[in-house]
Design an enzyme around this catalytic site. Sequence first.
Site, short mmCIF file in Angstrom:
data_model
loop_
_atom_site.label_atom_id
_atom_site.label_comp_id
_atom_site.label_asym_id
_atom_site.label_seq_id
_atom_site.Cartn_x
_atom_site.Cartn_y
_atom_site.Cartn_z
N PRO A 33 0.98 -1.11 -0.01
CA PRO A 33 -0.09 0.01 0.05
C PRO A 33 0.80 1.24 0.05
O PRO A 33 2.03 1.41 0.69
CB PRO A 33 -0.85 -0.07 1.26
CG PRO A 33 0.03 -1.13 1.99
CD PRO A 33 1.02 -1.82 1.30
N GLY A 34 0.46 2.24 -0.80
CA GLY A 34 1.31 3.69 -0.69
C GLY A 34 0.17 4.80 -0.33
O GLY A 34 0.04 5.14 0.60
N ARG A 35 -0.74 4.81 -1.31
CA ARG A 35 -1.69 5.83 -1.16
C ARG A 35 -2.60 5.54 0.28
O ARG A 35 -2.61 6.70 1.08
CB ARG A 35 -2.78 5.88 -2.11
CG ARG A 35 -3.72 7.31 -2.42
CD ARG A 35 -4.90 7.03 -3.30
NE ARG A 35 -4.47 6.52 -4.46
CZ ARG A 35 -4.21 7.16 -5.47
NH1 ARG A 35 -4.28 8.47 -5.49
NH2 ARG A 35 -3.93 6.67 -6.55
N ARG A 83 -2.29 16.36 -9.41
CA ARG A 83 -3.27 15.38 -9.53
C ARG A 83 -4.55 15.70 -10.43
O ARG A 83 -5.06 15.17 -11.06
CB ARG A 83 -3.57 14.63 -8.53
CG ARG A 83 -2.32 13.92 -7.80
CD ARG A 83 -2.64 12.88 -6.77
NE ARG A 83 -3.24 11.62 -7.19
CZ ARG A 83 -4.73 11.52 -7.23
NH1 ARG A 83 -5.59 12.43 -6.48
NH2 ARG A 83 -5.12 10.49 -7.63
N TYR A 98 -5.22 13.82 -13.72
CA TYR A 98 -6.30 12.75 -13.47
C TYR A 98 -7.76 13.39 -13.41
O TYR A 98 -8.59 12.48 -13.11
CB TYR A 98 -5.99 11.59 -12.18
CG TYR A 98 -4.67 11.46 -12.11
CD1 TYR A 98 -4.03 10.62 -13.27
CD2 TYR A 98 -3.78 11.67 -11.11
CE1 TYR A 98 -2.71 9.90 -13.12
CE2 TYR A 98 -2.37 11.14 -11.00
CZ TYR A 98 -1.98 10.39 -11.78
OH TYR A 98 -0.61 10.15 -11.74
N CYS A 115 1.28 28.83 -15.07
CA CYS A 115 0.78 29.20 -16.52
C CYS A 115 -0.01 28.06 -17.21
O CYS A 115 0.37 27.72 -18.27
CB CYS A 115 1.70 29.94 -17.12
SG CYS A 115 2.31 31.46 -16.36
N GLU A 116 -1.01 27.65 -16.75
CA GLU A 116 -1.89 26.64 -17.40
C GLU A 116 -3.27 26.71 -17.01
O GLU A 116 -3.74 27.03 -15.94
CB GLU A 116 -1.33 25.24 -16.92
CG GLU A 116 -0.15 24.67 -17.22
CD GLU A 116 0.20 24.27 -18.39
OE1 GLU A 116 -0.94 23.83 -19.24
OE2 GLU A 116 1.45 24.06 -18.84
N1 LLP Z 1 2.96 -1.39 -5.89
C1 LLP Z 1 3.03 -1.24 -7.31
C2 LLP Z 1 4.04 -2.28 -8.16
C3 LLP Z 1 2.66 -0.01 -7.70
O1 LLP Z 1 2.94 0.26 -9.08
C4 LLP Z 1 1.90 0.82 -6.85
C5 LLP Z 1 1.55 2.28 -7.52
C6 LLP Z 1 1.58 0.51 -5.49
C7 LLP Z 1 2.17 -0.52 -5.13
C8 LLP Z 1 1.00 1.46 -4.67
O2 LLP Z 1 -0.25 1.71 -5.03
P1 LLP Z 1 -1.28 2.60 -4.08
O3 LLP Z 1 -1.52 1.78 -2.76
O4 LLP Z 1 -0.75 3.83 -3.68
O5 LLP Z 1 -2.41 2.82 -5.01
N2 LLP Z 1 0.29 8.88 -9.41
C9 LLP Z 1 -0.96 8.19 -9.33
C10 LLP Z 1 -0.90 6.99 -8.63
C11 LLP Z 1 0.11 6.17 -9.34
C12 LLP Z 1 0.31 4.51 -8.75
C13 LLP Z 1 1.33 4.04 -9.34
N3 LLP Z 1 1.70 2.56 -8.67
C14 LLP Z 1 -1.91 9.20 -8.66
O6 LLP Z 1 -1.70 10.29 -8.17
O7 LLP Z 1 -2.99 8.90 -8.43
#
Ligand code: LLP
Length: 432
Positions: free
Chosen positions: A286-288, A325, A329, A356-357
């Site tokens: 998990p990241g987000r 974002r 998106y 400037c966008e």
């Molecule tokens: N593992 C892999 C292999 C990934 O490619 C990603 C995210 C994650 C884990 C973590 O995913 P999360 O839990 O954060 O959803 N910049 C975009 C999101 C790109 C995500 C890329 N990969 C945004 O701002 O929505």
Amino acid sequence: MRPDIRNGRLYLGGCDAVQLAGDYGTPLYVYSEEEIVGRFASLRETFLNRWENTRAAYACKAFCTPAMLKLVQREGMCIDVVSGGELHAAMQAGFPAGRIEFNGNNKLPSEIELAVDYGIGRIIVDGLQELALIEDVCRRRGRRMQVLFRVSPGVKADTHDYIVTGKKDSKFGIPLDAGSIYPCIRAAIDSEWVDFLGVHFHIGSQLFSVQPYLEAADVLLELLLETQSRFGYTMTELNIGGGFGISYTGEEEVRPYGYFLTPIMEKIQAFCAAREIPRPTVVVEPGRSIVGEAGTTLYTVGAIKDIPGVRKYISVDGGMSDNIRPALYHAAYTGLIANRADQPAVQRATVCGKCCESGDILLQDADLPAVETGDILAVFSTGAYGYSMASNYNSNPIPAVVLVRNGEHHLIVRRQTYGQILENAVIPDYLM
Ligand code: LLP
């Protein structure tokens, strides 16, 4: 999460947001340690402590600074890095090498060397070409590396097209055709230089349904079985990526980790039990969902422009250079005026940045109280992919980052200076 409002002012981690803006300047990224720690705690409760042989690797692309990595380390988690730069940050933070996993569709030879030299735990390999690179580095260094293969399970997740990754037509992962995946697995099993552990998928980001995860898990479990019957080899690890959705506007149907992970684990457990094979270690990335809601960005309101009968624009001192974002998106956010946090909304306005966008919009049609130049705007849920995707567009400096906890505030990234933006710029002699 409901904002903490005291005497009409917004508080973040027990700190007065207006005071923070005054102390550190704006734009300012503010992260609540309590929120981050809380996410790890719920991951522990609903997943790590509940099931044996499980691991969580924080996907640090969401927010990567040495202080954050220290926090992750203290919480006992692993990390997923996707570049030499993230790996370097982990090394700077003294992050334990064995707890680092390396993802990415085009790892550079120099990045693989860095990973092998630091002795990281795993590389998640995107194909035969990369496997050969890893073997080559390992051979030259006389070291071994544990590897998994990232596969594209061919499932479609319901999210923005740019953050869908699990379908077959994707730059990520190995397609599951027998002619693509089995030569990889065979080569890894036979390799003198790598230990083949298993397979990985990541189907997309900001997801709210467990369905595509279950479909992808099915596909991988079949692969596990087929690998056993073809090669007599038992995979010991299954990585199901990240992607768990968070709240930006309050309108999303946010699910706790258990909503996703319990049925996935039950499926994997039942599959393995029925076939009397050992259940592989299950890893999540998990990241987000770890940092997204923990982050708030503070801005100072500048120019205000009313186009009668059309729209009111409220400009702030940041924008797409600190949060790409919305432009990239069409991501929606919510915010409030930190110094008028208890005042009722009396107008609908569009909050835009200073870049400037025309697409540099932070809040489309926000309901706001009476706003004046100099007010402090707080935009919520900016903790994931805000700072990490920030740019120097229009030569705007990257804002500072502050960690707040129990009324304390700690600077973890200093604001970039104009001088630092130009640090690497060179004027050739003939132009002088
Ligand atoms: N593992 C892999 C292999 C990934 O490619 C990603 C995210 C994650 C884990 C973590 O995913 P999360 O839990 O954060 O959803 N910049 C975009 C999101 C790109 C995500 C890329 N990969 C945004 O701002 O929505």
